[in-house]
Scaffold this motif. Sequence first.
Motif, PDB file in Angstrom:
ATOM      1  N   PRO A  55      -1.639  -1.193  -5.179  1.00 53.97           N
ATOM      2  CA  PRO A  55      -1.373   0.130  -5.781  1.00 53.97           C
ATOM      3  C   PRO A  55      -2.053   1.300  -5.057  1.00 53.97           C
ATOM      4  O   PRO A  55      -1.473   2.368  -4.927  1.00 53.97           O
ATOM      5  CB  PRO A  55      -1.911  -0.015  -7.210  1.00 53.97           C
ATOM      6  CG  PRO A  55      -1.936  -1.483  -7.473  1.00 53.97           C
ATOM      7  CD  PRO A  55      -2.176  -2.145  -6.155  1.00 53.97           C
ATOM      8  N   SER A  56      -3.271   1.079  -4.543  1.00 55.81           N
ATOM      9  CA  SER A  56      -4.001   2.217  -3.958  1.00 55.81           C
ATOM     10  C   SER A  56      -3.539   2.569  -2.546  1.00 55.81           C
ATOM     11  O   SER A  56      -3.468   3.729  -2.166  1.00 55.81           O
ATOM     12  CB  SER A  56      -5.500   1.926  -3.933  1.00 55.81           C
ATOM     13  OG  SER A  56      -5.752   0.805  -3.084  1.00 55.81           O
ATOM     14  N   HIS A  57      -3.196   1.542  -1.724  1.00 58.03           N
ATOM     15  CA  HIS A  57      -2.910   1.798  -0.302  1.00 58.03           C
ATOM     16  C   HIS A  57      -1.610   1.160   0.197  1.00 58.03           C
ATOM     17  O   HIS A  57      -1.336   1.209   1.386  1.00 58.03           O
ATOM     18  CB  HIS A  57      -4.055   1.259   0.577  1.00 58.03           C
ATOM     19  CG  HIS A  57      -5.314   2.071   0.500  1.00 58.03           C
ATOM     20  ND1 HIS A  57      -6.168   2.002  -0.575  1.00 58.03           N
ATOM     21  CD2 HIS A  57      -5.860   2.982   1.362  1.00 58.03           C
ATOM     22  CE1 HIS A  57      -7.194   2.817  -0.368  1.00 58.03           C
ATOM     23  NE2 HIS A  57      -7.029   3.420   0.798  1.00 58.03           N
ATOM     24  N   TYR A  58      -0.831   0.524  -0.680  1.00 54.43           N
ATOM     25  CA  TYR A  58       0.402  -0.174  -0.301  1.00 54.43           C
ATOM     26  C   TYR A  58       0.069  -1.475   0.433  1.00 54.43           C
ATOM     27  O   TYR A  58       0.488  -2.541   0.015  1.00 54.43           O
ATOM     28  CB  TYR A  58       1.295   0.741   0.563  1.00 54.43           C
ATOM     29  CG  TYR A  58       2.545   0.083   1.137  1.00 54.43           C
ATOM     30  CD1 TYR A  58       3.654  -0.190   0.329  1.00 54.43           C
ATOM     31  CD2 TYR A  58       2.632  -0.253   2.491  1.00 54.43           C
ATOM     32  CE1 TYR A  58       4.803  -0.772   0.859  1.00 54.43           C
ATOM     33  CE2 TYR A  58       3.785  -0.835   3.026  1.00 54.43           C
ATOM     34  CZ  TYR A  58       4.856  -1.096   2.200  1.00 54.43           C
ATOM     35  OH  TYR A  58       5.985  -1.662   2.719  1.00 54.43           O
ATOM     36  N   VAL A  59      -0.720  -1.415   1.535  1.00 50.83           N
ATOM     37  CA  VAL A  59      -1.190  -2.643   2.206  1.00 50.83           C
ATOM     38  C   VAL A  59      -2.541  -3.033   1.591  1.00 50.83           C
ATOM     39  O   VAL A  59      -3.182  -2.228   0.927  1.00 50.83           O
ATOM     40  CB  VAL A  59      -1.375  -2.424   3.729  1.00 50.83           C
ATOM     41  CG1 VAL A  59      -0.054  -2.292   4.424  1.00 50.83           C
ATOM     42  CG2 VAL A  59      -2.264  -1.232   4.027  1.00 50.83           C
ATOM     43  N   SER A  88      -0.361   9.104  -4.529  1.00 48.33           N
ATOM     44  CA  SER A  88      -1.765   8.687  -4.339  1.00 48.33           C
ATOM     45  C   SER A  88      -1.898   7.771  -3.115  1.00 48.33           C
ATOM     46  O   SER A  88      -2.897   7.824  -2.395  1.00 48.33           O
ATOM     47  CB  SER A  88      -2.304   7.987  -5.589  1.00 48.33           C
ATOM     48  OG  SER A  88      -1.542   6.829  -5.857  1.00 48.33           O
ATOM     49  N   GLN A  89      -0.895   6.930  -2.854  1.00 46.53           N
ATOM     50  CA  GLN A  89      -0.944   6.067  -1.671  1.00 46.53           C
ATOM     51  C   GLN A  89      -0.954   6.909  -0.390  1.00 46.53           C
ATOM     52  O   GLN A  89      -1.731   6.651   0.521  1.00 46.53           O
ATOM     53  CB  GLN A  89       0.254   5.110  -1.655  1.00 46.53           C
ATOM     54  CG  GLN A  89       0.110   3.951  -2.625  1.00 46.53           C
ATOM     55  CD  GLN A  89       1.401   3.164  -2.786  1.00 46.53           C
ATOM     56  OE1 GLN A  89       2.490   3.643  -2.486  1.00 46.53           O
ATOM     57  NE2 GLN A  89       1.293   1.942  -3.279  1.00 46.53           N
ATOM     58  N   ILE A  90      -0.106   7.943  -0.334  1.00 45.89           N
ATOM     59  CA  ILE A  90      -0.077   8.831   0.844  1.00 45.89           C
ATOM     60  C   ILE A  90      -1.454   9.468   1.027  1.00 45.89           C
ATOM     61  O   ILE A  90      -2.009   9.497   2.117  1.00 45.89           O
ATOM     62  CB  ILE A  90       1.009   9.933   0.705  1.00 45.89           C
ATOM     63  CG1 ILE A  90       2.408   9.315   0.823  1.00 45.89           C
ATOM     64  CG2 ILE A  90       0.846  11.009   1.790  1.00 45.89           C
ATOM     65  CD1 ILE A  90       3.547  10.304   0.700  1.00 45.89           C
ATOM     66  N   ARG A  91      -2.014   9.958  -0.087  1.00 42.63           N
ATOM     67  CA  ARG A  91      -3.312  10.650  -0.041  1.00 42.63           C
ATOM     68  C   ARG A  91      -4.400   9.707   0.484  1.00 42.63           C
ATOM     69  O   ARG A  91      -5.149  10.038   1.387  1.00 42.63           O
ATOM     70  CB  ARG A  91      -3.648  11.145  -1.447  1.00 42.63           C
ATOM     71  CG  ARG A  91      -4.386  12.454  -1.462  1.00 42.63           C
ATOM     72  CD  ARG A  91      -4.325  13.208  -2.767  1.00 42.63           C
ATOM     73  NE  ARG A  91      -4.340  12.420  -3.974  1.00 42.63           N
ATOM     74  CZ  ARG A  91      -3.308  12.374  -4.829  1.00 42.63           C
ATOM     75  NH1 ARG A  91      -2.215  13.051  -4.581  1.00 42.63           N
ATOM     76  NH2 ARG A  91      -3.367  11.664  -5.928  1.00 42.63           N
ATOM     77  N   ASN A  92      -4.463   8.492  -0.091  1.00 39.68           N
ATOM     78  CA  ASN A  92      -5.500   7.521   0.310  1.00 39.68           C
ATOM     79  C   ASN A  92      -5.333   7.063   1.756  1.00 39.68           C
ATOM     80  O   ASN A  92      -6.307   6.945   2.500  1.00 39.68           O
ATOM     81  CB  ASN A  92      -5.458   6.287  -0.616  1.00 39.68           C
ATOM     82  CG  ASN A  92      -5.805   6.654  -2.044  1.00 39.68           C
ATOM     83  OD1 ASN A  92      -6.448   7.683  -2.290  1.00 39.68           O
ATOM     84  ND2 ASN A  92      -5.384   5.834  -3.004  1.00 39.68           N
ATOM     85  N   LEU A  93      -4.096   6.815   2.154  1.00 41.27           N
ATOM     86  CA  LEU A  93      -3.837   6.347   3.524  1.00 41.27           C
ATOM     87  C   LEU A  93      -4.193   7.415   4.544  1.00 41.27           C
ATOM     88  O   LEU A  93      -4.818   7.138   5.575  1.00 41.27           O
ATOM     89  CB  LEU A  93      -2.361   5.945   3.679  1.00 41.27           C
ATOM     90  CG  LEU A  93      -1.965   4.614   3.025  1.00 41.27           C
ATOM     91  CD1 LEU A  93      -0.452   4.505   2.900  1.00 41.27           C
ATOM     92  CD2 LEU A  93      -2.509   3.424   3.832  1.00 41.27           C
ATOM     93  N   GLU A  94      -3.802   8.663   4.253  1.00 37.45           N
ATOM     94  CA  GLU A  94      -4.082   9.736   5.217  1.00 37.45           C
ATOM     95  C   GLU A  94      -5.588   9.993   5.323  1.00 37.45           C
ATOM     96  O   GLU A  94      -6.091  10.281   6.399  1.00 37.45           O
ATOM     97  CB  GLU A  94      -3.329  11.008   4.821  1.00 37.45           C
ATOM     98  CG  GLU A  94      -1.816  10.837   4.979  1.00 37.45           C
ATOM     99  CD  GLU A  94      -1.054  12.139   5.061  1.00 37.45           C
ATOM    100  OE1 GLU A  94      -1.515  13.129   4.455  1.00 37.45           O
ATOM    101  OE2 GLU A  94      -0.002  12.170   5.722  1.00 37.45           O
ATOM    102  N   LYS A 100      -1.373  11.547  10.031  1.00 37.72           N
ATOM    103  CA  LYS A 100      -0.205  11.769   9.169  1.00 37.72           C
ATOM    104  C   LYS A 100       0.483  10.446   8.882  1.00 37.72           C
ATOM    105  O   LYS A 100       0.611   9.593   9.755  1.00 37.72           O
ATOM    106  CB  LYS A 100       0.780  12.722   9.851  1.00 37.72           C
ATOM    107  CG  LYS A 100       0.327  14.170   9.757  1.00 37.72           C
ATOM    108  CD  LYS A 100       1.389  15.110  10.247  1.00 37.72           C
ATOM    109  CE  LYS A 100       0.899  16.541  10.049  1.00 37.72           C
ATOM    110  NZ  LYS A 100       1.837  17.531  10.563  1.00 37.72           N
ATOM    111  N   VAL A 101       0.933  10.327   7.649  1.00 40.08           N
ATOM    112  CA  VAL A 101       1.614   9.119   7.207  1.00 40.08           C
ATOM    113  C   VAL A 101       3.010   9.514   6.722  1.00 40.08           C
ATOM    114  O   VAL A 101       3.167  10.473   5.971  1.00 40.08           O
ATOM    115  CB  VAL A 101       0.811   8.444   6.062  1.00 40.08           C
ATOM    116  CG1 VAL A 101       1.642   7.382   5.364  1.00 40.08           C
ATOM    117  CG2 VAL A 101      -0.476   7.839   6.621  1.00 40.08           C
TER     118      VAL A 101
END
Length: 426
Positions: A55-59, A88-94, A100-101
């Motif tokens: 949920p937090s990062h997709y991977v 939230s995943q975009i935010r955490n990954l970036e 940029k994601v």
Amino acid sequence: MKEIEVIVEKGILVGVNIQNDSNFEYSMVELKELARALEVEVVGTITQNLERVTPSHYVGTGKIEEIKRFYDESEANLVIFNDELSPSQIRNLERDLDTKVIDRTMLILDIFERRAKTREAKMQVELAQLQYMLPRLVGLHASLSRQGGGTGGGFRNRGAGETKLELDRRKIEDQIAKLRKELEGVKEQRETQRKQRKKNAIPVVSLVGYTNAGKSTIMNQLLQKTGQLENKQVFEKNMLFATLETSVRNIELEDNKSFLLTDTVGFVSKLPHHLVKAFRSTLEEAKNADLLLHVVDVSNEEYEFMIEVTNQTLKEIDVVDVPTIYVYNKSDQANVNYPLVSGNNIWISAKEGEGLDELVQMIRQRIFANYVKCQMLIPFDRGEIVSYLNKNATVLSTEYEEEGTVLSLELRESDYKKYEEFVLGK
């Protein structure tokens, strides 16, 4: 004069194979094709097998380190994920990758933005983009302020997106409402056109199928075959989503029969929901058709999956119970016998023009099934009826007798009822 530096986009593709999905590998190949369509140089691919996405990062969080290392080594400036990511995943990954994601949805929206030519297509794409952006405003603001990794070249909606994101939420909502209203107007125009076609009793045949299956090629070949003018040809190219606009062409056959052929936007797996909704009125051409030609690229190993995706998308827009011919195109590249007809299936090569006669014959049998053969005696003082029938029916023979003109003909049931009083031998 100072030279302008061209930023080459180098992307890493990331995908999660959830519960051993048999179509996962192909969806990653397709992701690569989508990236290439935006001139992104794909420098590598990272995948992970999971029971469900994190949920937090997709991977999985351990995978973040691997992506980061590979990102630094390959001098990439972009990471592209194979699914739609949550805000939230975009935010955490970036934050954690410090770059940029982009997710698959944004990739497809960007391609659609590039391909859109007409005002309607542009409005549909903008509506889908705004609906996608709205819940992601916070994450995208952070991304836009990021100085690292530029997506200067391919990702137009990052440039266009920046100006859009300067608007506050309310302005975006206002713009969505405005676009919806304008598209509603376009939809009403379409409805009027459809009602007119129904009134004129012109059958409608609609081309549907996966992107790049050869729908536009089939339309152009049929136009050529029936001697239609060159300027009626539609754009065709070996690339994803070459056609976004719905093209409608009148196909006139030798015996005065004609039908309208419509070409719709191609489908792709994981086609963004917003996009399907935005293009709904365009796709509804298929819903109101008398016959669907479901075009399949039979040379692609994943063609059965493509059929499944197309049928699923058609179901989403309520295109059900429309008679369908499955047109297996590109047979010349697939080592299969062609042209070949079996039930509602036909194997052809549109590029080579092989199988088109058989396809036209199949279309005829299905859409002109309600035609009636009869003889009519038309009084000489009703010459306008003879003119009408010569133009709108298949006149097999004409004879002149004392009482008037005797026509042996094949005509639409509606015309038969209209001139039933002149029918001989009833």
